[in-house]
Design an enzyme around this catalytic site. Sequence first.
Site, mmCIF file in Angstrom:
data_model
loop_
_atom_site.group_PDB
_atom_site.id
_atom_site.type_symbol
_atom_site.label_atom_id
_atom_site.label_comp_id
_atom_site.label_asym_id
_atom_site.label_seq_id
_atom_site.Cartn_x
_atom_site.Cartn_y
_atom_site.Cartn_z
ATOM 1 N N HIS A 161 -5.803 24.695 76.550
ATOM 2 C CA HIS A 161 -4.809 25.298 77.463
ATOM 3 C C HIS A 161 -4.374 26.670 76.912
ATOM 4 O O HIS A 161 -3.188 26.882 76.596
ATOM 5 C CB HIS A 161 -3.631 24.317 77.516
ATOM 6 C CG HIS A 161 -2.644 24.503 78.623
ATOM 7 N ND1 HIS A 161 -1.949 25.670 78.848
ATOM 8 C CD2 HIS A 161 -2.191 23.628 79.559
ATOM 9 C CE1 HIS A 161 -1.117 25.507 79.878
ATOM 10 N NE2 HIS A 161 -1.250 24.269 80.322
ATOM 11 N N GLU A 264 -7.739 28.219 81.121
ATOM 12 C CA GLU A 264 -8.022 27.009 80.354
ATOM 13 C C GLU A 264 -9.440 26.504 80.623
ATOM 14 O O GLU A 264 -9.815 26.290 81.782
ATOM 15 C CB GLU A 264 -7.005 25.927 80.745
ATOM 16 C CG GLU A 264 -5.570 26.432 80.693
ATOM 17 C CD GLU A 264 -4.589 25.503 81.390
ATOM 18 O OE1 GLU A 264 -4.811 24.279 81.383
ATOM 19 O OE2 GLU A 264 -3.608 26.001 81.957
HETATM 20 O O1 TA6 Z 1 -2.280 23.932 83.156
HETATM 21 C C1 TA6 Z 1 -1.339 24.105 84.134
HETATM 22 C C2 TA6 Z 1 -0.253 23.062 83.966
HETATM 23 O O2 TA6 Z 1 -0.782 21.773 84.100
HETATM 24 C C3 TA6 Z 1 0.860 23.373 84.969
HETATM 25 O O3 TA6 Z 1 0.902 22.476 86.047
HETATM 26 C C4 TA6 Z 1 2.102 23.491 84.131
HETATM 27 O O4 TA6 Z 1 3.000 22.486 84.244
HETATM 28 C C5 TA6 Z 1 1.536 23.748 82.753
HETATM 29 O O5 TA6 Z 1 0.311 23.139 82.645
HETATM 30 C C6 TA6 Z 1 2.407 23.551 81.535
HETATM 31 O O6 TA6 Z 1 2.617 22.227 81.215
HETATM 32 P P1 TA6 Z 1 3.596 21.831 80.035
HETATM 33 O O7 TA6 Z 1 3.563 20.342 79.980
HETATM 34 O O8 TA6 Z 1 3.046 22.474 78.788
HETATM 35 O O9 TA6 Z 1 4.954 22.409 80.384
#
Ligand code: TA6
Length: 292
Positions: A161, A264
């Site tokens: 990510h 990602e």
């Molecule tokens: O990768 C995108 C995502 O899944 C979004 O939907 C957003 O919520 C983000 O990741 C961040 O997630 P987190 O749990 O790190 O706040």
Amino acid sequence: MHGLADGVQRRQDPGGLELLGVANDQASAGIALQGGQLLHWTPAGEKPVIWLSPAAKLLPGKAVRGGVPICWPWFGAHEQNPGFPAHGYARTAPWQLTETRREDDGATCLALRLSAGPANADWWPHAPSLELHIRIGTALELELVTRNEGSAAFRFSTALHAYFAVSDVRQASIHGLDGCSYLDKTDGNRPCRQSGPLTIAGEVDRVYQKTGADCLIHDPGWQRRIRVEKRGSHSTVVWNPWRDKAAQLGDLGEDGYLRMLCLESANVADDSITLPPGGEHRLWVRYSVLPA
Ligand code: TA6
């Protein structure tokens, strides 16, 4: 593991996390053993490429905002148990450092491991082992190896990510996804198709499907392009929370959403992986900087 390679330092952060600092002639980087999370990476003579929020909270058991969190073995909310940790348990579990090494060309390599055990038993009734190989040099390489050491097959999703630093996300564009179909998570997972480069002028949360393509982030403000190469991944997620969601998150810093974008390399949705007993999956990425 005996001793640390030249240029690698281990320290305890006042918040309680164990951190590794890496410095060589080609780059500097930081890593948290919690989550096996690369926190930042700056090639020599460059601005940071992997972004760590100035308001990130480095606390045991808490996800750290920025760097390259490892989402594993599910992505986003757990389908059956919304109370389980978002993006899986691996990103807040304690990983072990198993190797540090200086290569002949001056790059630094590290290996971390997350074995099956009490950390996963509550969340995941299987016997996985995870290894993360990190190579810190003029480019940053990460390889996440998932092995099934149990006697039954399991299915998992994963994503590296990565938070990339940009001068101003409103000026940046992502190339490499033209023509791809994607699910728009800001619109109930509506299926859409990308046309041309992707620019960001509001909340973006998309899962691009059936794509193994490398991407380029164009950043005219810093006169550079960031190249994202990948193998073993056929989905790509792009995320920026924009102003209101960023304010709700509370750990992006003032205007932090303008300084980053997440691109990602993933195995999510239709691209989730089924591993038979003894099976192995490798997700590899390389990030590097090119002139504009
Ligand atoms: O990768 C995108 C995502 O899944 C979004 O939907 C957003 O919520 C983000 O990741 C961040 O997630 P987190 O749990 O790190 O706040």
